[in-house]
Structures are given as structure tokens and as C-alpha cells.
Design a protein around this motif. Sequence first.
Motif, PDB file in Angstrom:
ATOM      1  N   UNK A   1      14.459   1.178  -0.967  1.00 31.46           N
ATOM      2  CA  UNK A   1      15.525   0.468  -0.262  1.00 31.46           C
ATOM      3  C   UNK A   1      15.050  -0.119   1.060  1.00 31.46           C
ATOM      4  N   UNK A   2      15.229  -1.449   1.197  1.00 33.23           N
ATOM      5  CA  UNK A   2      14.860  -2.144   2.415  1.00 33.23           C
ATOM      6  C   UNK A   2      13.407  -2.577   2.480  1.00 33.23           C
ATOM      7  N   UNK A   3      12.637  -2.349   1.410  1.00 33.36           N
ATOM      8  CA  UNK A   3      11.202  -2.655   1.405  1.00 33.36           C
ATOM      9  C   UNK A   3      10.818  -3.329   0.099  1.00 33.36           C
ATOM     10  N   UNK A   4       9.587  -3.865   0.050  1.00 35.45           N
ATOM     11  CA  UNK A   4       9.076  -4.471  -1.184  1.00 35.45           C
ATOM     12  C   UNK A   4       8.300  -3.466  -2.035  1.00 35.45           C
ATOM     13  N   UNK A   5       7.941  -2.342  -1.463  1.00 35.71           N
ATOM     14  CA  UNK A   5       7.247  -1.287  -2.204  1.00 35.71           C
ATOM     15  C   UNK A   5       8.130  -0.832  -3.362  1.00 35.71           C
ATOM     16  N   UNK A   6       7.483  -0.594  -4.516  1.00 37.69           N
ATOM     17  CA  UNK A   6       8.225  -0.063  -5.663  1.00 37.69           C
ATOM     18  C   UNK A   6       7.732   1.340  -5.979  1.00 37.69           C
ATOM     19  N   UNK A   7       8.626   2.125  -6.599  1.00 40.00           N
ATOM     20  CA  UNK A   7       8.261   3.492  -6.967  1.00 40.00           C
ATOM     21  C   UNK A   7       8.723   3.785  -8.385  1.00 40.00           C
ATOM     22  N   UNK A   8       7.971   4.661  -9.011  1.00 39.70           N
ATOM     23  CA  UNK A   8       8.295   5.125 -10.354  1.00 39.70           C
ATOM     24  C   UNK A   8       8.044   6.629 -10.375  1.00 39.70           C
ATOM     25  N   UNK A   9       9.083   7.404 -10.670  1.00 35.27           N
ATOM     26  CA  UNK A   9       8.936   8.856 -10.770  1.00 35.27           C
ATOM     27  C   UNK A   9       8.439   9.162 -12.180  1.00 35.27           C
TER      28      UNK A   9
ATOM     29  N   UNK B   1       4.579   7.165  -8.590  1.00 30.65           N
ATOM     30  CA  UNK B   1       3.648   6.049  -8.430  1.00 30.65           C
ATOM     31  C   UNK B   1       4.278   5.035  -7.489  1.00 30.65           C
ATOM     32  N   UNK B   2       3.504   4.571  -6.525  1.00 35.75           N
ATOM     33  CA  UNK B   2       3.950   3.543  -5.595  1.00 35.75           C
ATOM     34  C   UNK B   2       3.068   2.313  -5.753  1.00 35.75           C
ATOM     35  N   UNK B   3       3.674   1.136  -5.719  1.00 35.84           N
ATOM     36  CA  UNK B   3       2.943  -0.125  -5.645  1.00 35.84           C
ATOM     37  C   UNK B   3       3.337  -0.726  -4.301  1.00 35.84           C
ATOM     38  N   UNK B   4       2.345  -0.870  -3.428  1.00 39.40           N
ATOM     39  CA  UNK B   4       2.585  -1.245  -2.040  1.00 39.40           C
ATOM     40  C   UNK B   4       1.963  -2.611  -1.762  1.00 39.40           C
ATOM     41  N   UNK B   5       2.796  -3.629  -1.457  1.00 40.45           N
ATOM     42  CA  UNK B   5       2.247  -4.937  -1.122  1.00 40.45           C
ATOM     43  C   UNK B   5       1.504  -4.879   0.210  1.00 40.45           C
ATOM     44  N   UNK B   6       0.610  -5.826   0.427  1.00 37.85           N
ATOM     45  CA  UNK B   6      -0.234  -5.825   1.620  1.00 37.85           C
ATOM     46  C   UNK B   6       0.554  -5.682   2.916  1.00 37.85           C
ATOM     47  N   UNK B   7       1.677  -6.376   3.022  1.00 35.25           N
ATOM     48  CA  UNK B   7       2.407  -6.339   4.303  1.00 35.25           C
ATOM     49  C   UNK B   7       2.989  -4.957   4.605  1.00 35.25           C
ATOM     50  N   UNK B   8       3.082  -4.088   3.613  1.00 35.64           N
ATOM     51  CA  UNK B   8       3.539  -2.723   3.831  1.00 35.64           C
ATOM     52  C   UNK B   8       2.391  -1.733   3.660  1.00 35.64           C
ATOM     53  N   UNK B   9       1.169  -2.297   3.567  1.00 32.65           N
ATOM     54  CA  UNK B   9      -0.050  -1.498   3.449  1.00 32.65           C
ATOM     55  C   UNK B   9      -0.975  -1.806   4.618  1.00 32.65           C
TER      56      UNK B   9
ATOM     57  N   UNK C   1     -12.874   1.013   3.423  1.00 36.32           N
ATOM     58  CA  UNK C   1     -12.464   1.701   2.198  1.00 36.32           C
ATOM     59  C   UNK C   1     -12.517   0.786   0.982  1.00 36.32           C
ATOM     60  N   UNK C   2     -12.981  -0.444   1.171  1.00 39.52           N
ATOM     61  CA  UNK C   2     -13.053  -1.373   0.046  1.00 39.52           C
ATOM     62  C   UNK C   2     -11.718  -2.028  -0.273  1.00 39.52           C
ATOM     63  N   UNK C   3     -10.782  -2.001   0.669  1.00 41.98           N
ATOM     64  CA  UNK C   3      -9.485  -2.649   0.470  1.00 41.98           C
ATOM     65  C   UNK C   3      -9.595  -4.058   1.024  1.00 41.98           C
ATOM     66  N   UNK C   4      -9.484  -5.076   0.148  1.00 42.75           N
ATOM     67  CA  UNK C   4      -9.657  -6.453   0.600  1.00 42.75           C
ATOM     68  C   UNK C   4      -8.468  -6.951   1.415  1.00 42.75           C
ATOM     69  N   UNK C   5      -8.690  -8.039   2.136  1.00 42.14           N
ATOM     70  CA  UNK C   5      -7.608  -8.700   2.871  1.00 42.14           C
ATOM     71  C   UNK C   5      -6.478  -9.011   1.901  1.00 42.14           C
ATOM     72  N   UNK C   6      -5.260  -8.648   2.285  1.00 39.43           N
ATOM     73  CA  UNK C   6      -4.102  -8.929   1.441  1.00 39.43           C
ATOM     74  C   UNK C   6      -4.011  -8.080   0.188  1.00 39.43           C
ATOM     75  N   UNK C   7      -4.757  -7.001   0.112  1.00 37.21           N
ATOM     76  CA  UNK C   7      -4.801  -6.167  -1.093  1.00 37.21           C
ATOM     77  C   UNK C   7      -3.512  -5.391  -1.347  1.00 37.21           C
TER      78      UNK C   7
END
Length: 121
Positions: free
Chosen positions: A6-14, A82-90, A99-105
Motif C-alpha cells: 500500500x502506497x508503494x510500487x513494490x509488490x509482495x507475494x506470501x 517474495x518482494x519485487x522492488x523497483x529501483x526507486x524503492x531500492x 554488490x553488482x546491482x546496476x543503475x536502475x536495477x
Amino acid sequence: MATKVEGYETTMLITKAGQGVGIRRGDKATVHATGVVKETGKKFWSTKDPGQSPFSYQAGVGQVITGWDQGCLGMTVGEERQLVIPAKEGYGAAGFPAWGIPAGGTLMFTLECLAIEGKDR
């Protein structure tokens, strides 16, 4: 089916239910976590790897990236999520090269709640 935090672009799956009172803002949460860069499929961190140990943090107060911080609220002991986190919330436009996380990853985390400590527990 994944739902938006709620209020974010991150998604979750239990993927596995837990029990008890969920993580609340200010609680100390201890989790197992594995992070993968969605675009490359590359694992950048896992608390289950040799030499690693579960990760503890204070929930909901900005000690971890926004998608994780908000995406774990309500998680119960024993729950896997499981969380899928867009770059702007990561890690944002800069990524986290060390850590090998690219720009905008986009980040994908598999989390297992091991313990919750806080008031009224």
C-alpha cells in the motif's frame, strides 16, 4: 498472486504463511534474505550462503531500502514472502555497483521471518 504494498510500487507475494503478530514499525526483525537482480538473474546477497547469518534490522524506520522496509511490515514468524522492488524503492538510479546491482536495477527478494522483538511481544 502478487499485490502492491500500500502506497508503494513494490509488490509482495506470501509463499508460506506464518503465525502470530506481524512485524510493526519499530520492531527488531530477524530474517533470512536472498536478493537477485531481476534484469540479470544474478544473486547479489544471501544470508543462507556459507559464512553469512540471518539479518536483523529495526523495521519501518529507514534502516533498509524502502521497498524492503515497507514490504516486510505485517510479516509473521515463519512466513516466507517474495518482494519485487523497483529501483526507486531500492538503490535508485545509481544502483549499488559493489554488490553488482546496476543503475536502475529491479530487486527480487525472498525473505523468511525468523524472529520479531518489540513492545508487547
